[in-house]
Design a protein around this motif. Structure first.
Motif, PDB file in Angstrom:
ATOM      1  N   UNK A 125     -97.697  61.614  39.989  1.00 29.10           N
ATOM      2  CA  UNK A 125     -98.734  62.209  40.831  1.00 29.10           C
ATOM      3  C   UNK A 125     -98.353  61.916  42.278  1.00 29.10           C
ATOM      4  N   UNK A 126     -99.107  62.466  43.199  1.00 29.44           N
ATOM      5  CA  UNK A 126     -98.850  62.163  44.616  1.00 29.44           C
ATOM      6  C   UNK A 126     -98.925  60.650  44.855  1.00 29.44           C
ATOM      7  N   UNK A 127     -99.875  59.989  44.202  1.00 28.63           N
ATOM      8  CA  UNK A 127    -100.015  58.536  44.367  1.00 28.63           C
ATOM      9  C   UNK A 127     -98.782  57.797  43.835  1.00 28.63           C
ATOM     10  N   UNK A 128     -98.186  58.309  42.784  1.00 31.42           N
ATOM     11  CA  UNK A 128     -96.988  57.668  42.211  1.00 31.42           C
ATOM     12  C   UNK A 128     -95.865  57.556  43.230  1.00 31.42           C
ATOM     13  N   UNK A 129     -95.759  58.526  44.116  1.00 30.38           N
ATOM     14  CA  UNK A 129     -94.650  58.556  45.061  1.00 30.38           C
ATOM     15  C   UNK A 129     -94.679  57.386  46.037  1.00 30.38           C
ATOM     16  N   UNK A 130     -95.825  56.749  46.173  1.00 32.98           N
ATOM     17  CA  UNK A 130     -95.941  55.570  47.039  1.00 32.98           C
ATOM     18  C   UNK A 130     -95.633  54.262  46.328  1.00 32.98           C
ATOM     19  N   UNK A 131     -95.441  54.312  45.026  1.00 30.70           N
ATOM     20  CA  UNK A 131     -95.137  53.096  44.260  1.00 30.70           C
ATOM     21  C   UNK A 131     -93.703  52.647  44.509  1.00 30.70           C
ATOM     22  N   UNK A 132     -93.494  51.347  44.504  1.00 28.74           N
ATOM     23  CA  UNK A 132     -92.174  50.773  44.772  1.00 28.74           C
ATOM     24  C   UNK A 132     -91.461  50.446  43.472  1.00 28.74           C
ATOM     25  N   UNK A 133     -90.162  50.713  43.466  1.00 31.81           N
ATOM     26  CA  UNK A 133     -89.297  50.411  42.329  1.00 31.81           C
ATOM     27  C   UNK A 133     -88.026  49.755  42.848  1.00 31.81           C
ATOM     28  N   UNK A 134     -87.326  49.069  41.963  1.00 33.92           N
ATOM     29  CA  UNK A 134     -86.008  48.526  42.280  1.00 33.92           C
ATOM     30  C   UNK A 134     -84.976  49.604  41.956  1.00 33.92           C
ATOM     31  N   UNK A 135     -84.303  50.099  42.961  1.00 30.33           N
ATOM     32  CA  UNK A 135     -83.303  51.149  42.804  1.00 30.33           C
ATOM     33  C   UNK A 135     -82.018  50.655  43.468  1.00 30.33           C
ATOM     34  N   UNK A 136     -80.964  50.573  42.692  1.00 28.45           N
ATOM     35  CA  UNK A 136     -79.686  50.055  43.185  1.00 28.45           C
ATOM     36  C   UNK A 136     -79.871  48.707  43.881  1.00 28.45           C
ATOM     37  N   UNK A 137     -80.758  47.874  43.317  1.00 27.36           N
ATOM     38  CA  UNK A 137     -80.962  46.523  43.824  1.00 27.36           C
ATOM     39  C   UNK A 137     -81.817  46.441  45.072  1.00 27.36           C
TER      40      UNK A 137
END
Length: 167
Positions: free
Chosen positions: A100-112
């Protein structure tokens, strides 16, 4: 950075369409074109564009069908182009149904590194554009006509009866 799913969809449709035109212009013979000995071939860069979609976005938790990271480079240009077509559509369906639009603000670990999903989408798309630029040079070296990307290619100017810009 993307803040809405709709923003990404619109830009992905434009940019993946451009990538698809480049991939569709490849020939089997052109896949072995390299800029210099020991560097990636045109086929390897094209296949990297296909596989990096999943390599990058799986790190955000997005799930969709795509070629595996360890799959061999296909032997034909048509196989690469078809794989991109399927993967780019699968990505779009996954984004529409899993985020969702809100998901796009969530943080993930990507390439460290800690990136928001919206930031990851922007970096992923820019990465693809970078490799498209590499492809156009190798396509010229392989004697292929380069499709228009962000403006007319040299051949298109001539077809329009307009001299190509000198700079």
């Amino acid at each position: 950075m993307f803040t809405t799913v709709k923003q990404f969809e619109q830009e992905w449709n434009r940019e993946s369409g451009t990538t698809q035109r480049l991939l569709d212009a490849l020939t089997d013979e052109s896949l072995s074109q390299e800029v210099a000995p020991g560097f990636r071939t045109l086929g390897a860069i094209a296949w990297h564009i296909v596989t990096q979609i999943h390599q990058t976005l799986k790190q955000t938790g997005l799930v969709f069908p795509s070629p595996g990271d360890d799959d061999d480079i296909p032997r034909t240009a048509a196989e690469i182009a078809d794989a991109y077509r399927r993967t780019s559509q699968a990505l779009l369906v996954a984004v529409r149904t899993q985020w969702t639009d809100a998901s796009l603000g969530e943080t993930r670990q990507v390439f460290g590194q800690s990136w928001t999903i919206g930031q990851t989408l922007r970096i992923f798309l820019t990465h693809e554009v970078h490799h498209r630029g590499q492809m156009t040079v190798l396509m010229r070296q392989a004697g292929l006509r380069v499709p228009d990307v962000y403006g007319p290619a040299k051949e298109t100017w001539a077809e329009m009866g307009v001299p190509a810009p000198k700079l």
